[in-house]
Design an enzyme around this catalytic site. Sequence first.
Site, short mmCIF file in Angstrom:
data_model
loop_
_atom_site.label_atom_id
_atom_site.label_comp_id
_atom_site.label_asym_id
_atom_site.label_seq_id
_atom_site.Cartn_x
_atom_site.Cartn_y
_atom_site.Cartn_z
N ARG A 146 0.85 -1.19 0.00
CA ARG A 146 0.00 0.00 0.00
C ARG A 146 0.89 1.24 0.00
O ARG A 146 1.93 1.27 0.68
CB ARG A 146 -0.92 0.03 1.23
CG ARG A 146 -2.07 -0.97 1.19
CD ARG A 146 -3.13 -0.62 0.14
NE ARG A 146 -4.26 -1.52 0.14
CZ ARG A 146 -4.40 -2.58 -0.65
NH1 ARG A 146 -3.45 -2.88 -1.51
NH2 ARG A 146 -5.49 -3.33 -0.60
N HIS A 182 -1.70 0.04 -9.47
CA HIS A 182 -2.41 -0.84 -8.53
C HIS A 182 -3.14 -1.97 -9.27
O HIS A 182 -4.38 -2.06 -9.24
CB HIS A 182 -3.38 -0.04 -7.67
CG HIS A 182 -3.69 -0.76 -6.39
ND1 HIS A 182 -4.01 -0.11 -5.22
CD2 HIS A 182 -3.74 -2.10 -6.09
CE1 HIS A 182 -4.24 -1.01 -4.27
NE2 HIS A 182 -4.07 -2.22 -4.77
N GLU A 217 -3.25 7.98 -4.16
CA GLU A 217 -3.70 7.05 -5.18
C GLU A 217 -5.15 7.36 -5.52
O GLU A 217 -5.95 7.49 -4.59
CB GLU A 217 -3.57 5.61 -4.66
CG GLU A 217 -3.61 4.58 -5.74
CD GLU A 217 -3.25 3.18 -5.23
OE1 GLU A 217 -4.15 2.32 -5.32
OE2 GLU A 217 -2.12 2.95 -4.76
N1 NAP Z 1 -0.96 -4.46 -4.83
C1 NAP Z 1 -2.01 -5.25 -4.78
O1 NAP Z 1 -2.77 -5.38 -5.75
C2 NAP Z 1 -2.28 -6.03 -3.53
C3 NAP Z 1 -3.06 -7.20 -3.61
C4 NAP Z 1 -3.31 -7.91 -2.44
C5 NAP Z 1 -2.80 -7.46 -1.23
N2 NAP Z 1 -2.04 -6.32 -1.19
C6 NAP Z 1 -1.50 -5.83 0.09
O2 NAP Z 1 -0.71 -6.86 0.68
C7 NAP Z 1 -0.97 -6.89 2.07
C8 NAP Z 1 -0.56 -8.23 2.65
O3 NAP Z 1 -1.49 -9.21 2.21
P1 NAP Z 1 -1.49 -10.68 2.88
O4 NAP Z 1 -2.67 -11.38 2.30
O5 NAP Z 1 -0.15 -11.30 2.78
O6 NAP Z 1 -1.78 -10.29 4.42
P2 NAP Z 1 -1.60 -11.19 5.71
O7 NAP Z 1 -1.69 -12.64 5.39
O8 NAP Z 1 -2.53 -10.62 6.71
O9 NAP Z 1 -0.07 -10.92 6.18
C9 NAP Z 1 0.34 -9.65 6.59
C10 NAP Z 1 1.79 -9.73 7.06
O10 NAP Z 1 2.22 -8.39 7.33
C11 NAP Z 1 2.79 -8.37 8.64
N3 NAP Z 1 2.59 -7.06 9.24
C12 NAP Z 1 1.45 -6.46 9.61
N4 NAP Z 1 1.70 -5.25 10.14
C13 NAP Z 1 3.04 -5.10 10.10
C14 NAP Z 1 3.92 -4.06 10.49
N5 NAP Z 1 3.48 -2.93 11.04
N6 NAP Z 1 5.24 -4.24 10.30
C15 NAP Z 1 5.73 -5.40 9.76
N7 NAP Z 1 4.93 -6.40 9.35
C16 NAP Z 1 3.61 -6.26 9.52
C17 NAP Z 1 2.08 -9.45 9.41
O11 NAP Z 1 2.87 -9.78 10.55
P3 NAP Z 1 2.47 -10.97 11.57
O12 NAP Z 1 2.67 -12.24 10.76
O13 NAP Z 1 3.46 -10.85 12.68
O14 NAP Z 1 1.05 -10.73 11.95
C18 NAP Z 1 1.97 -10.55 8.35
O15 NAP Z 1 3.18 -11.27 8.28
C19 NAP Z 1 -2.46 -6.54 2.14
O16 NAP Z 1 -2.80 -6.03 3.43
C20 NAP Z 1 -2.62 -5.48 1.08
O17 NAP Z 1 -2.33 -4.21 1.62
C21 NAP Z 1 -1.77 -5.61 -2.31
#
Ligand code: NAP
Length: 323
Positions: free
Chosen positions: A239, A286, A267
């Site tokens: 993000r 995005h 954005e």
């Molecule tokens: N560009 C795009 O089109 C697109 C598409 C999909 C998703 N995304 C983004 O990708 C993100 C991650 O998706 P996901 O499905 O992998 O989420 P997820 O399974 O919830 O995993 C999130 C990870 O981020 C870590 N985290 C959360 N807050 C943090 C912080 N302040 N500092 C360091 N690490 C932190 C979490 O740590 P813990 O394991 O310790 O809880 C976890 O390892 C989404 O939230 C979204 O913003 C972008």
Amino acid sequence: MLRVGYPAILPIELFKDFPEEVELIPVAETLDHDVEIDVWIPDPYANKALKARPHLKGIKLVLSMMAGTEWIPPAVGPHVTICNASGAHNVPTAEWTITATLAMLKYFPLFHQIQQAGQWKQRFKMSAHYAQVTGDKRPIYPPVMLEELTGKTVLLVGYGSIGKEIERMLEPFHVDLIRMARSARTEPTVRAVSELDALLPQAQVVILILPSTAESHHLIGAKQIERMQQGALLVNAARGPIVDTDALVAALNAGKIRAAIDVTDPEPLPDGHPLWSCPNLLITPHVAGSSPMFATRAVKVAEGELRRYMAGEPLRNVVQAGC
Ligand SMILES: NC(=O)c1ccc[n+]([C@@H]2O[C@H](COP(=O)([O-])OP(=O)(O)OC[C@H]3O[C@@H](n4cnc5c(N)ncnc54)[C@H](OP(=O)(O)O)[C@@H]3O)[C@@H](O)[C@H]2O)c1
């Protein structure tokens, strides 16, 4: 019979594996009458889903097709359970991350410029580009025209659903991977985000794949960029607000780092914004999570949650437990 409302724009065949005890009710963007449903699978576009919302009555469970569900709690209230589609974006977002990383290390944006100019011999300019970006001024022969991902140190900030898929796709490149999440753990070793500043100098590639929260706001700012290696590559698939845009613009213009970003802050990125004209930067608008397979995967995740709901089992992707 459980009544499940789904976006009328999606073909009913997508839901062919749903349990027989379910009545599937197409929900059009523009409804002129009220509809009773128990479970709502909203349109992935919030603005379209919100148009239908006032006519939907009796909702007990929302199964979102998206990872981000920020708009749903205010739309349905605190008594409704909300699940996201964790996992549905893994493959395309991880593929984008690998592609963007390789594209930057293989200078594809520059080669595209050469192609448009129709000037083959400009390829020798890549050697000077390499020296300028990385600060490696050694006389290297034959000239450097591309770099390698293999063997580099990659700092993966965010080790959740998508982060693990990125790790899987990075395996053939034999990188030294530093995993990072909110808290440290072992098997495999994951470092705590509190160690970010200390670990940044080790990486040639820094990948961001974590949610945008108050804690992650401007996680990468001027101080962190300063600690990155000369010419390191910052890849933001997460993000925009996780990176301080002003600091990124300054670092790119100063030639300190390079970046590949799918997300920006603000954005959409407005016309004429300074990011558009920064050197050593690849921007995609995005799109990383998008693919023709997306709806199929998201509906599959919803189906799994629905089956657990009907069996009285715990749901896996709860972002709001209805009270
Ligand atoms: N560009 C795009 O089109 C697109 C598409 C999909 C998703 N995304 C983004 O990708 C993100 C991650 O998706 P996901 O499905 O992998 O989420 P997820 O399974 O919830 O995993 C999130 C990870 O981020 C870590 N985290 C959360 N807050 C943090 C912080 N302040 N500092 C360091 N690490 C932190 C979490 O740590 P813990 O394991 O310790 O809880 C976890 O390892 C989404 O939230 C979204 O913003 C972008």
